[in-house]
Design a protein around this motif. Structure first.
Motif, PDB file in Angstrom:
ATOM      1  N   GLU A   1      18.240  -5.691  -2.415  1.00  0.00           N
ATOM      2  CA  GLU A   1      16.831  -5.329  -2.283  1.00  0.00           C
ATOM      3  C   GLU A   1      16.392  -5.192  -0.828  1.00  0.00           C
ATOM      4  O   GLU A   1      15.443  -4.455  -0.526  1.00  0.00           O
ATOM      5  N   ALA A   2      17.074  -5.888   0.092  1.00  0.00           N
ATOM      6  CA  ALA A   2      16.710  -5.806   1.501  1.00  0.00           C
ATOM      7  C   ALA A   2      16.827  -4.380   2.030  1.00  0.00           C
ATOM      8  O   ALA A   2      16.086  -3.987   2.937  1.00  0.00           O
ATOM      9  N   TRP A   3      17.742  -3.598   1.482  1.00  0.00           N
ATOM     10  CA  TRP A   3      17.953  -2.233   1.964  1.00  0.00           C
ATOM     11  C   TRP A   3      16.872  -1.262   1.482  1.00  0.00           C
ATOM     12  O   TRP A   3      16.853  -0.099   1.908  1.00  0.00           O
ATOM     13  N   PHE A   4      15.965  -1.730   0.642  1.00  0.00           N
ATOM     14  CA  PHE A   4      14.932  -0.835   0.105  1.00  0.00           C
ATOM     15  C   PHE A   4      13.531  -1.215   0.582  1.00  0.00           C
ATOM     16  O   PHE A   4      12.544  -0.673   0.094  1.00  0.00           O
ATOM     17  N   LEU A   5      13.483  -2.103   1.571  1.00  0.00           N
ATOM     18  CA  LEU A   5      12.203  -2.518   2.156  1.00  0.00           C
ATOM     19  C   LEU A   5      11.926  -1.734   3.430  1.00  0.00           C
ATOM     20  O   LEU A   5      11.510  -2.291   4.445  1.00  0.00           O
ATOM     21  N   ILE A   6      12.141  -0.423   3.393  1.00  0.00           N
ATOM     22  CA  ILE A   6      12.098   0.379   4.619  1.00  0.00           C
ATOM     23  C   ILE A   6      11.122   1.550   4.554  1.00  0.00           C
ATOM     24  O   ILE A   6      10.912   2.212   5.574  1.00  0.00           O
ATOM     25  N   ASP A   7      10.528   1.817   3.409  1.00  0.00           N
ATOM     26  CA  ASP A   7       9.746   3.047   3.251  1.00  0.00           C
ATOM     27  C   ASP A   7       8.502   2.745   2.420  1.00  0.00           C
ATOM     28  O   ASP A   7       8.550   2.745   1.193  1.00  0.00           O
TER      29      ASP A   7
ATOM     30  N   PRO B   1       5.566   4.520   1.930  1.00  0.00           N
ATOM     31  CA  PRO B   1       5.100   5.571   1.018  1.00  0.00           C
ATOM     32  C   PRO B   1       5.959   5.688  -0.242  1.00  0.00           C
ATOM     33  O   PRO B   1       5.442   5.867  -1.341  1.00  0.00           O
ATOM     34  N   ALA B   2       7.290   5.596  -0.081  1.00  0.00           N
ATOM     35  CA  ALA B   2       8.175   5.665  -1.245  1.00  0.00           C
ATOM     36  C   ALA B   2       7.948   4.476  -2.164  1.00  0.00           C
ATOM     37  O   ALA B   2       7.979   4.606  -3.394  1.00  0.00           O
ATOM     38  N   LEU B   3       7.696   3.305  -1.582  1.00  0.00           N
ATOM     39  CA  LEU B   3       7.444   2.113  -2.392  1.00  0.00           C
ATOM     40  C   LEU B   3       6.166   2.282  -3.210  1.00  0.00           C
ATOM     41  O   LEU B   3       6.123   1.919  -4.394  1.00  0.00           O
ATOM     42  N   ARG B   4       5.141   2.831  -2.608  1.00  0.00           N
ATOM     43  CA  ARG B   4       3.885   3.060  -3.339  1.00  0.00           C
ATOM     44  C   ARG B   4       4.107   4.051  -4.493  1.00  0.00           C
ATOM     45  O   ARG B   4       3.565   3.875  -5.588  1.00  0.00           O
ATOM     46  N   CYS B   5       4.890   5.084  -4.226  1.00  0.00           N
ATOM     47  CA  CYS B   5       5.185   6.053  -5.288  1.00  0.00           C
ATOM     48  C   CYS B   5       5.983   5.404  -6.411  1.00  0.00           C
ATOM     49  O   CYS B   5       5.721   5.639  -7.590  1.00  0.00           O
ATOM     50  N   ALA B   6       6.964   4.584  -6.044  1.00  0.00           N
ATOM     51  CA  ALA B   6       7.783   3.912  -7.051  1.00  0.00           C
ATOM     52  C   ALA B   6       6.959   2.975  -7.899  1.00  0.00           C
ATOM     53  O   ALA B   6       7.245   2.774  -9.088  1.00  0.00           O
ATOM     54  N   ALA B   7       5.902   2.416  -7.316  1.00  0.00           N
ATOM     55  CA  ALA B   7       5.010   1.514  -8.052  1.00  0.00           C
ATOM     56  C   ALA B   7       4.055   2.278  -8.955  1.00  0.00           C
ATOM     57  O   ALA B   7       3.303   1.674  -9.730  1.00  0.00           O
ATOM     58  N   GLY B   8       4.097   3.616  -8.871  1.00  0.00           N
ATOM     59  CA  GLY B   8       3.233   4.433  -9.720  1.00  0.00           C
ATOM     60  C   GLY B   8       1.828   4.603  -9.188  1.00  0.00           C
ATOM     61  O   GLY B   8       0.928   5.003  -9.925  1.00  0.00           O
ATOM     62  N   ASN B   9       1.632   4.333  -7.893  1.00  0.00           N
ATOM     63  CA  ASN B   9       0.287   4.384  -7.322  1.00  0.00           C
ATOM     64  C   ASN B   9       0.369   4.926  -5.889  1.00  0.00           C
ATOM     65  O   ASN B   9       0.050   4.220  -4.930  1.00  0.00           O
ATOM     66  N   PRO B  10       0.788   6.194  -5.736  1.00  0.00           N
ATOM     67  CA  PRO B  10       1.067   6.731  -4.404  1.00  0.00           C
ATOM     68  C   PRO B  10      -0.131   6.776  -3.467  1.00  0.00           C
ATOM     69  O   PRO B  10       0.031   6.750  -2.248  1.00  0.00           O
TER      70      PRO B  10
ATOM     71  N   LEU C   1      13.695   7.717  -4.468  1.00  0.00           N
ATOM     72  CA  LEU C   1      12.602   8.304  -3.697  1.00  0.00           C
ATOM     73  C   LEU C   1      12.815   8.232  -2.190  1.00  0.00           C
ATOM     74  O   LEU C   1      12.302   9.080  -1.452  1.00  0.00           O
ATOM     75  N   ILE C   2      13.540   7.237  -1.724  1.00  0.00           N
ATOM     76  CA  ILE C   2      13.779   7.128  -0.281  1.00  0.00           C
ATOM     77  C   ILE C   2      14.677   8.279   0.164  1.00  0.00           C
ATOM     78  O   ILE C   2      15.789   8.435  -0.328  1.00  0.00           O
ATOM     79  N   GLU C   3      14.187   9.070   1.081  1.00  0.00           N
ATOM     80  CA  GLU C   3      14.944  10.236   1.554  1.00  0.00           C
ATOM     81  C   GLU C   3      15.703   9.957   2.849  1.00  0.00           C
ATOM     82  O   GLU C   3      16.649  10.684   3.171  1.00  0.00           O
ATOM     83  N   ASP C   4      15.296   8.938   3.578  1.00  0.00           N
ATOM     84  CA  ASP C   4      15.897   8.670   4.883  1.00  0.00           C
ATOM     85  C   ASP C   4      16.247   7.186   5.002  1.00  0.00           C
ATOM     86  O   ASP C   4      15.369   6.334   5.105  1.00  0.00           O
ATOM     87  N   TYR C   5      17.540   6.908   4.959  1.00  0.00           N
ATOM     88  CA  TYR C   5      18.006   5.530   5.096  1.00  0.00           C
ATOM     89  C   TYR C   5      18.435   5.208   6.531  1.00  0.00           C
ATOM     90  O   TYR C   5      18.993   4.140   6.784  1.00  0.00           O
ATOM     91  N   SER C   6      18.158   6.107   7.468  1.00  0.00           N
ATOM     92  CA  SER C   6      18.615   5.889   8.842  1.00  0.00           C
ATOM     93  C   SER C   6      18.072   4.622   9.494  1.00  0.00           C
ATOM     94  O   SER C   6      18.761   4.048  10.355  1.00  0.00           O
ATOM     95  N   PRO C   7      16.874   4.122   9.132  1.00  0.00           N
ATOM     96  CA  PRO C   7      16.444   2.852   9.740  1.00  0.00           C
ATOM     97  C   PRO C   7      17.432   1.714   9.512  1.00  0.00           C
ATOM     98  O   PRO C   7      17.510   0.787  10.321  1.00  0.00           O
ATOM     99  N   LEU C   8      18.208   1.787   8.429  1.00  0.00           N
ATOM    100  CA  LEU C   8      19.158   0.716   8.129  1.00  0.00           C
ATOM    101  C   LEU C   8      20.330   0.687   9.109  1.00  0.00           C
ATOM    102  O   LEU C   8      21.086  -0.291   9.133  1.00  0.00           O
TER     103      LEU C   8
END
Length: 220
Positions: free
Chosen positions: A109-115, A117-126, A180-187
């Protein structure tokens, strides 16, 4: 030398929720190669007696899910990155199939705490206006419970109440977030991610004669 046109990879994980790692792995491959990429999760859950040891799981995964390269995930779980990689290397001794270790210092889950806007979209409330406190990238490998943090952020972003809030399934939304995450480069600022990317390039070059045609790495 024949030019590779398609790569089939499989991902063997510690648990079913870790299958979402297919998305950052696919992203890594897309940063360096132009061939088509198809990755699937090696699901061993339906076997009547799935092997418990790592070597047995790897052998069964290769038998049931033939592929060009097998990515083998492990969480560090208190062990060092080097220790877990060595464990995987010991488990694949004598196997000719190409493998890449994917070792996370913390849970996936640590690798998905980077975006956000994508998180808001995934939560269904962009278009949510609720304030979210996202962690700094450099702290991701120090978060004691990234799963709890990610689930809490998804729930907060959803702004659901009452019965809908109780039915909210953060695990399902994490799978959506991976897509939804398009850019993982921050990782790339994380040791574990850089290791996975470098091992991917080395394995494809040495075992499949796949020469990177593009390199989108940059200093973060």
């Amino acid at each position: 030398m024949a030019v590779m046109e398609r790569l089939e990879f499989r991902l063997l994980t510690d648990g079913s929720s870790d299958a979402v790692l297919i998305h950052p792995i696919t992203w890594i491959l897309q940063q360096h190669f132009r061939f088509a990429i198809n990755g699937t999760w090696a699901d061993l859950r339906r076997l009547p007696n799935p092997p418990k040891d790592l070597r047995g799981r790897i052998e069964v995964a290769l038998d049931l899910y033939p592929c060009d390269v097998l990515f083998i995930h492990r969480d560090a779980e208190g062990e060092s990155l080097e220790g877990r990689v060595a464990e995987i290397e010991d488990a694949v001794v004598g196997l000719s199939d190409p493998q890449v270790p994917v070792v996370l210092v913390r849970m996936q889950e640590a690798w998905f705490l980077i975006d956000e806007p994508a998180l808001r979209c995934a939560a269904g409330n962009p278009h949510s206006g609720v304030s979210l406190t996202m962690p700094a990238i450099d702290t991701l490998e120090q978060i004691p419970d990234p799963k709890r943090m990610l689930y809490d952020l998804l729930l907060k972003a959803s702004e659901l109440t009452g019965r809908k809030r109780k039915k909210f399934n953060p695990g399902r939304q994490v799978r959506r977030l991976g897509e939804l995450i398009e850019d993982y480069s921050p990782l790339r600022r994380l040791t574990a991610f850089r290791h996975a990317e470098n091992e991917t390039l080395t394995t494809l070059r040495d075992c499949l004669d796949a020469v990177p045609t593009i390199d989108r790495r940059r200093k973060q």
